[in-house]
Scaffold this active site. Structure first.
Site, PDB file in Angstrom:
ATOM      1  N   ARG A 135     -73.431 -65.317  18.116  1.00 33.29           N
ATOM      2  CA  ARG A 135     -72.624 -66.206  18.470  1.00 33.29           C
ATOM      3  C   ARG A 135     -72.906 -66.778  19.844  1.00 33.29           C
ATOM      4  O   ARG A 135     -72.649 -67.973  20.453  1.00 33.29           O
ATOM      5  CB  ARG A 135     -71.275 -66.105  18.589  1.00 33.29           C
ATOM      6  N   ASN A 136     -74.273 -66.262  20.386  1.00 34.26           N
ATOM      7  CA  ASN A 136     -74.905 -66.647  21.841  1.00 34.26           C
ATOM      8  C   ASN A 136     -75.678 -68.103  21.599  1.00 34.26           C
ATOM      9  O   ASN A 136     -76.943 -68.004  21.040  1.00 34.26           O
ATOM     10  CB  ASN A 136     -75.786 -65.510  22.208  1.00 34.26           C
ATOM     11  N   LYS A 173     -77.424 -69.456  23.719  1.00 32.31           N
ATOM     12  CA  LYS A 173     -78.778 -69.309  24.309  1.00 32.31           C
ATOM     13  C   LYS A 173     -79.714 -68.924  23.494  1.00 32.31           C
ATOM     14  O   LYS A 173     -80.992 -69.107  23.216  1.00 32.31           O
ATOM     15  CB  LYS A 173     -78.624 -68.797  25.794  1.00 32.31           C
ATOM     16  N   ASP A 178     -81.404 -56.795  18.557  1.00 32.22           N
ATOM     17  CA  ASP A 178     -80.600 -55.940  19.633  1.00 32.22           C
ATOM     18  C   ASP A 178     -81.661 -55.603  20.656  1.00 32.22           C
ATOM     19  O   ASP A 178     -82.596 -55.385  20.462  1.00 32.22           O
ATOM     20  CB  ASP A 178     -80.328 -54.681  18.832  1.00 32.22           C
ATOM     21  N   PHE A 220     -78.854 -64.293  31.367  1.00 28.42           N
ATOM     22  CA  PHE A 220     -77.583 -63.658  31.291  1.00 28.42           C
ATOM     23  C   PHE A 220     -77.797 -62.121  31.354  1.00 28.42           C
ATOM     24  O   PHE A 220     -78.973 -61.696  31.614  1.00 28.42           O
ATOM     25  CB  PHE A 220     -76.863 -63.924  30.144  1.00 28.42           C
ATOM     26  N   ASP A 254     -80.682 -60.274  33.906  1.00 27.59           N
ATOM     27  CA  ASP A 254     -81.553 -61.100  34.259  1.00 27.59           C
ATOM     28  C   ASP A 254     -81.673 -61.319  35.833  1.00 27.59           C
ATOM     29  O   ASP A 254     -82.650 -61.172  36.627  1.00 27.59           O
ATOM     30  CB  ASP A 254     -81.416 -62.544  33.857  1.00 27.59           C
ATOM     31  N   LYS A 284     -89.098 -68.271  30.742  1.00 27.03           N
ATOM     32  CA  LYS A 284     -88.551 -66.939  30.355  1.00 27.03           C
ATOM     33  C   LYS A 284     -88.947 -66.693  28.873  1.00 27.03           C
ATOM     34  O   LYS A 284     -89.667 -65.908  28.518  1.00 27.03           O
ATOM     35  CB  LYS A 284     -87.027 -66.968  30.546  1.00 27.03           C
ATOM     36  N   HIS A 296     -89.114 -60.411  26.525  1.00 24.43           N
ATOM     37  CA  HIS A 296     -89.170 -59.436  25.291  1.00 24.43           C
ATOM     38  C   HIS A 296     -88.542 -60.248  24.162  1.00 24.43           C
ATOM     39  O   HIS A 296     -89.031 -60.062  23.009  1.00 24.43           O
ATOM     40  CB  HIS A 296     -87.914 -58.307  25.602  1.00 24.43           C
TER      41      HIS A 296
END
Lengths: 201, 201
Positions: free
Chosen positions: B9-10, B12, B73, B156, B159, B179, B184
């Protein structure tokens, strides 16, 4: 009577070493605590291992007092946390020595960790440092599992949430004598007895 | 146009996958988020590894929607914490998703950890699960060090306290494009591109 300094202000640890020496029939050693010697600066525990911290603490105390010194570093190594809190056990919640905050945080972190992955071990490394420069470190471990809530009023630190293998009581529900017989600190301190006995006089 | 569900639901993360597909010139794939599909029950993340969690999340979403699914994850693996917070990164302070509490706790735990032992890595495992049962998991890592206080407003999670190797800015001080290029999650998602491209239509 020969003096040995146990580098702690914790009366329970002093009592534990005293009981262990008595049980091992080592006579002629007076166990002092940090309250019994002139104050000296405490180096912060910045080591990456229990061994490093215990040896540094013992060495500092020998240099300051000239006495044979026993020092310990201990903590809880939780499997699901890759062995942490480990050397950070006493400051897991971010400040030093708030047992309840440390324990609440640990239970919160393990909320979603299922029963079969809640294994842990209490670990104690006891170091003996002598004025002649001799240094020894021994390790005692006590396996068990982490409960989902605290139980019991004995002990300190993470005792209320640790159930030793083979039983159902938490280590805070054991008597001091039951705990000594099995605990990580009891095991480590007993490993030092053969090195302490020759100091008796 | 083929649909691929990114199980988040993120916004970003959705934007990041979208930018990566555009940068890789993969056309003909519409990236959906969980807000775009009928709701289904979220299994708790109880895995011991990032791989376990990402694969379970992707598999659940395929079963619920019939769409190809990407799930990730990710977390922060701190050397001085034996790789933790790891899979517990989002609930390190004991409850889920309180970024500031997680970050403050981590800085508190590392107070006495000297600069030379403050290494860490952001880790992301991205899983692709297809309706035919095919499952793949890939891993991206981003090495750096942990600061002593937070800096920057982008990003977020952790960071603000992570300085990627080779620079002096925290990852919250980088632009989203900077970024993506090194992170990652960017690395892991780019490893999936060759598997996503054939789905385009």
């Amino acid at each position: 009577m020969a003096k040995v300094l146990l580098a702690t202000r914790n009366q329970k640890k002093l009592g534990e070493l005293h009981r262990i020496l008595v049980a091992a029939e080592v006579e002629g050693i007076e166990v002092l605590g940090l309250a019994d010697v002139p104050e000296f600066p405490d180096a912060p525990e910045t080591g990456a291992t229990f061994e490093e911290n215990a040896l540094a603490k013992a060495r500092d105390a020998v240099l300051a007092t000239g006495l044979p010194v026993v020092a310990d570093d201990s903590g809880l190594a939780v499997d699901a946390l890759n062995g942490m809190p480990g050397v950070l056990s006493a400051r897991w919640a971010g400040r030093h020595g708030d047992d309840q905050a440390n324990l609440d945080l640990l239970l919160g972190q393990l909320t979603d960790v299922p029963d079969e992955r809640r294994g842990a071990a209490f670990v104690c490394v006891a170091a003996l440092s002598l004025p002649d420069g001799t240094q020894t470190a021994v390790r005692g471990e006590w396996r068990g599992t982490i409960t989902r809530e605290g139980r019991g009023d004995n002990g300190f630190g993470y005792d209320p949430i640790f159930v030793p293998e083979g039983g159902t009581l938490t280590s805070a529900e054991l008597t001091p004598e039951q705990k000594d017989a099995h605990s990580h600190r009891g095991k480590a301190l007993r490993l030092l007895v053969p090195l302490l006995a020759p100091l008796a006089g």
